[in-house]
Design a protein around this motif. Structure first.
Motif, PDB file in Angstrom:
ATOM      1  N   THR A  87      -6.525   9.529   2.394  1.00 53.04           N
ATOM      2  CA  THR A  87      -6.750  10.973   2.435  1.00 53.04           C
ATOM      3  C   THR A  87      -6.331  11.551   3.781  1.00 53.04           C
ATOM      4  OG1 THR A  87      -8.609  10.722   0.897  1.00 53.04           O
ATOM      5  CG2 THR A  87      -8.472  12.790   2.102  1.00 53.04           C
ATOM      6  N   ALA A  88      -6.640  10.831   4.861  1.00 49.52           N
ATOM      7  CA  ALA A  88      -6.244  11.292   6.191  1.00 49.52           C
ATOM      8  C   ALA A  88      -4.728  11.399   6.311  1.00 49.52           C
ATOM      9  CB  ALA A  88      -6.791  10.335   7.257  1.00 49.52           C
ATOM     10  N   THR A  89      -4.028  10.408   5.782  1.00 47.53           N
ATOM     11  CA  THR A  89      -2.558  10.450   5.859  1.00 47.53           C
ATOM     12  C   THR A  89      -1.998  11.598   5.029  1.00 47.53           C
ATOM     13  OG1 THR A  89      -2.260   8.845   4.049  1.00 47.53           O
ATOM     14  CG2 THR A  89      -2.406   7.960   6.281  1.00 47.53           C
ATOM     15  N   LEU A  90      -2.619  11.895   3.887  1.00 44.75           N
ATOM     16  CA  LEU A  90      -2.156  13.023   3.073  1.00 44.75           C
ATOM     17  C   LEU A  90      -2.329  14.344   3.820  1.00 44.75           C
ATOM     18  CD1 LEU A  90      -3.475  12.178  -0.531  1.00 44.75           C
ATOM     19  CD2 LEU A  90      -1.242  11.674   0.472  1.00 44.75           C
ATOM     20  N   LEU A  91      -3.469  14.510   4.478  1.00 45.40           N
ATOM     21  CA  LEU A  91      -3.702  15.732   5.243  1.00 45.40           C
ATOM     22  C   LEU A  91      -2.648  15.895   6.329  1.00 45.40           C
ATOM     23  CD1 LEU A  91      -7.596  15.607   5.577  1.00 45.40           C
ATOM     24  CD2 LEU A  91      -6.285  17.393   4.424  1.00 45.40           C
ATOM     25  N   HIS A  92      -2.360  14.811   7.031  1.00 44.08           N
ATOM     26  CA  HIS A  92      -1.355  14.864   8.092  1.00 44.08           C
ATOM     27  C   HIS A  92       0.050  15.072   7.519  1.00 44.08           C
ATOM     28  CE1 HIS A  92      -4.089  12.558  11.144  1.00 44.08           C
ATOM     29  NE2 HIS A  92      -4.476  13.793  10.935  1.00 44.08           N
ATOM     30  N   ASP A  93       0.352  14.373   6.413  1.00 45.39           N
ATOM     31  CA  ASP A  93       1.688  14.494   5.800  1.00 45.39           C
ATOM     32  C   ASP A  93       1.981  15.927   5.374  1.00 45.39           C
ATOM     33  OD1 ASP A  93       2.077  11.822   6.150  1.00 45.39           O
ATOM     34  OD2 ASP A  93       1.871  11.269   4.035  1.00 45.39           O
ATOM     35  N   ASP A  94       0.982  16.597   4.805  1.00 49.79           N
ATOM     36  CA  ASP A  94       1.210  17.959   4.321  1.00 49.79           C
ATOM     37  C   ASP A  94       1.510  18.911   5.471  1.00 49.79           C
ATOM     38  OD1 ASP A  94       0.958  17.259   1.685  1.00 49.79           O
ATOM     39  OD2 ASP A  94      -1.164  17.816   1.526  1.00 49.79           O
TER      40      ASP A  94
END
Length: 333
Positions: A87-94
């Motif tokens: 989830t953390a990586t998704l937030l950063h990726d977006d």
């Protein structure tokens, strides 16, 4: 095995089998995403965590632990850890990708702002490390902290490699291992480690997750040029329009003549795209057999994932994991 032949999809069967464990994971996630002093943290986290999704990565951790006979409590902690990292990586990726939509919903950075997405992502990484430590296993901490570093490294590498025609298949594989496969392999590996499985089985679980993650990403990249928008949720050619140098294009560039290379340089490296370029790109991919070659590679990685499972105990979970490997590539079979 085509999608239309699957009455119940493999990840749904696995989810049903692991229902009690996943319920405990969800309870733990809700507890640990809370914040006494910053209510925006659970707001942003809930928007993404509760948006649906298959929860495949935490399920892989529970499945690996179950397959290896684990009967303690810490597989729940590790599955929640994996989901927090994801989830953390998704937030950063977006934020990095300036995305406006994920899973059919507005992204957190669009609903709130980039600062909130980055900082909440950082909070989730910190929560993930707290959960890892609670297992009392330095090896688990080593595996998941290395995976976190590898994910970040892969994302940074992609920044420079994605629009550089010198990017070859080895660099592409390094990016994919970072941004996708590292968390798959860590998810399965820690399940075996927490269960105290023999080293041969732990390695097999790592190899399964690694190969599954690579197949997963290659299929995603292939479908960008050959998928059905109603099935994938992506418009054909989004990666081309976003100037992402994925495996189909890398294969076509490797076989291109001077005129074709100039086209790829203009559209991907320089970003000077015009009407009709996507159609021309598709024609070049077909001319050089790039889509078929990419498809063959995805199938080969899925086969490697299934081969790794042969070193693990005979078990219905092992059968479900084999079916998941088939399912990942079913859309291109």
């Amino acid at each position: 095995m085509g999608l239309d032949q699957l009455a119940v999809r493999p990840h749904e069967r696995l989810a049903a089998y692991l229902a009690d464990g996943m319920a405990a994971v969800n309870v733990l996630i809700r507890e640990r995403m809370a914040s006494e002093h910053a209510p925006r943290i659970p707001e942003v986290t809930a928007h993404l965590v509760e948006a649906g999704g298959k929860r495949l990565r935490p399920m892989l951790t529970l499945a690996a632990a179950d397959l290896c006979g684990y009967d303690g409590p810490y597989h729940i902690h590790l599955a929640a850890t994996v989901e927090f990292i994801h989830t953390a990586t998704l937030l950063h990726d977006d934020v990095v990708d300036e995305s406006a939509q994920r899973r059919g919903r507005p992204t957190a950075n669009l609903l709130w702002d980039n600062k909130s997405s980055v900082l909440v992502g950082d909070y989730l990484f910190s929560r993930a490390f707290q959960l890892m430590v609670e297992t009392g296993s330095l090896r688990v901490l080593d595996i998941l902290s290395n995976a976190s570093a590898t994910i970040a490294e892969g994302e940074v590498l992609q920044l420079t490699a994605a629009q550089d025609l010198r990017t070859d298949e080895a660099i592409y594989l390094q990016v994919v291992r970072g941004k996708t496969a590292a968390l798959f392999s860590a998810a399965t590996e820690v399940g075996g480690v927490i269960a105290g499985a023999p080293e041969e089985q732990v390695r097999a679980l790592f190899d399964y997750g690694d190969a599954l993650g690579i197949a997963f990403q290659i299929v995603d990249d292939l479908l960008d040029y050959s998928g059905d928008v109603t099935a994938t949720g992506k418009n054909v050619g989004d990666d081309f329009r976003e100037r992402k140098l994925t495996l189909p294009v890398i294969k076509a560039v490797a076989k291109s003549d001077a005129e074709e290379r100039a086209f790829w340089s203009r559209t991907i490296e320089k970003g000077r795209q015009q009407e009709g370029d996507l159609e021309h790109a598709m024609a070049l991919l077909r001319r050089h057999g790039a889509l078929e070659a990419t498809r063959a590679e995805a199938l080969a990685w899925a086969a490697k994932a299934k081969a790794a499972l042969e070193l693990l105990p005979a078990h219905e979970v092992r059968d479900m994991l084999r079916d998941i490997a088939d399912y990942v590539v079913a859309r291109i079979s």
